[in-house]
Scaffold this active site. Structure first.
Site, PDB file in Angstrom:
ATOM      1  N   ASP A  44     -72.154  68.891   0.922  1.00 10.86           N
ATOM      2  CA  ASP A  44     -71.129  69.707   1.575  1.00 10.86           C
ATOM      3  C   ASP A  44     -71.763  70.694   2.543  1.00 10.86           C
ATOM      4  O   ASP A  44     -71.297  70.868   3.680  1.00 10.86           O
ATOM      5  CB  ASP A  44     -70.310  70.444   0.512  1.00 10.86           C
ATOM      6  CG  ASP A  44     -69.301  71.402   1.111  1.00 10.86           C
ATOM      7  OD1 ASP A  44     -68.277  70.937   1.640  1.00 10.86           O
ATOM      8  OD2 ASP A  44     -69.543  72.624   1.059  1.00 10.86           O
ATOM      9  N   GLU A 114     -69.596  63.346   0.407  1.00 10.85           N
ATOM     10  CA  GLU A 114     -70.516  64.484   0.472  1.00 10.85           C
ATOM     11  C   GLU A 114     -71.750  64.242  -0.387  1.00 10.85           C
ATOM     12  O   GLU A 114     -72.869  64.614  -0.003  1.00 10.85           O
ATOM     13  CB  GLU A 114     -69.796  65.756   0.031  1.00 10.85           C
ATOM     14  CG  GLU A 114     -68.708  66.198   1.001  1.00 10.85           C
ATOM     15  CD  GLU A 114     -67.923  67.394   0.516  1.00 10.85           C
ATOM     16  OE1 GLU A 114     -67.388  68.131   1.359  1.00 10.85           O
ATOM     17  OE2 GLU A 114     -67.824  67.594  -0.721  1.00 10.85           O
TER      18      GLU A 114
END
EC number: 3.1.26.3
Length: 230
Positions: A44, A114
């Site tokens: 992320d 992610e």
């Protein structure tokens, strides 16, 4: 190269040196404690920085607020789920018995996307993962049209409409939460006291339900002649 992942490596455009990192990135917590959550956290941050940098360099006249809104649109929600699906990640997700069928769920696809980025970063270096990310995002970034793209989320847009018309902001509250933990449906109510409006909508998270509620209220305000002033 592990034979069963050779096709996946070709789709990703990256060959893992340590394939156990990829396995971890594809493994949901319903399967084992050794799952993708830590890699998701790392990925992320890496993704957010890479996209922030490319937007900063490409859109030199865009203000900070608009850059943040555009980045948020590109690194969250549906965008990540769609990219994950286009890269066939859904075909390789490893789920426990309690989550069978969840490989198509948007939230799981976002998380895995992610996590794979985090795994590539650990398996290589920042320059390499940046190159991979930009390859995946190239069609999206090249098609951005600032004259037409909605970079403002619905809650922000609703807030501006109300403030521009000297009206108080709506109050959001959760009315109900239905379904199992991994299939929850949130019903959110938004109330505008000044306009005597009460609107509700559903979503798979509180945030999504609030956004849908704001969209509905914007439509109702539009019918009353209240629009965002440019």
């Amino acid at each position: 190269m592990v034979p069963e992942y050779s096709r996946f490596y070709n789709i990703l455009g990256y060959n893992f040196k340590d394939y156990t990192l990829l396995i971890r990135a594809l493994t949901h917590r319903s399967k084992t404690k050794k799952n993708y959550e830590r890699l998701e956290f790392l990925g992320d941050s890496v993704l957010s920085f890479v996209i922030a940098e490319v937007l900063y360099k490409q859109f030199t006249d865009l203000a900070e607020g608009k850059l943040s809104q555009l980045r948020s649109k590109l690194v969250k929600g549906t965008t990540l789920a769609q990219l994950a699906s286009s890269l066939k990640m859904d075909e390789y997700i490893i789920l426990g018995a309690s989550e069978q069928g969840g490989h198509k769920r948007e939230k799981i696809l976002e998380d895995v996307f992610e996590a794979v980025i985090g795994a590539i970063y650990l398996d290589s270096d920042f320059a390499t993962v940046k190159k991979v990310i930009l390859k995946w995002y190239q069609p999206i970034i090249s098609s951005i049209n600032l004259d037409t793209i909605k970079v403002k989320d619905s809650k922000s847009k609703l807030q501006e409409i109300l403030l521009q018309n000297a009206l108080s902001l709506p109050e959001y509250s959760i009315e109900t939460i239905d379904g199992k933990d991994h299939e929850q449906q949130f019903t959110v109510v938004a109330v505008s006291k000044d306009l005597n409006l009460r609107v509700k909508a559903q979503g798979t998270s509180r945030k999504k339900a609030e956004q849908k509620t704001a969209e509905k209220m914007i439509e109702m305000l539009s019918q009353q002649g209240l629009h965002e002033k440019k």
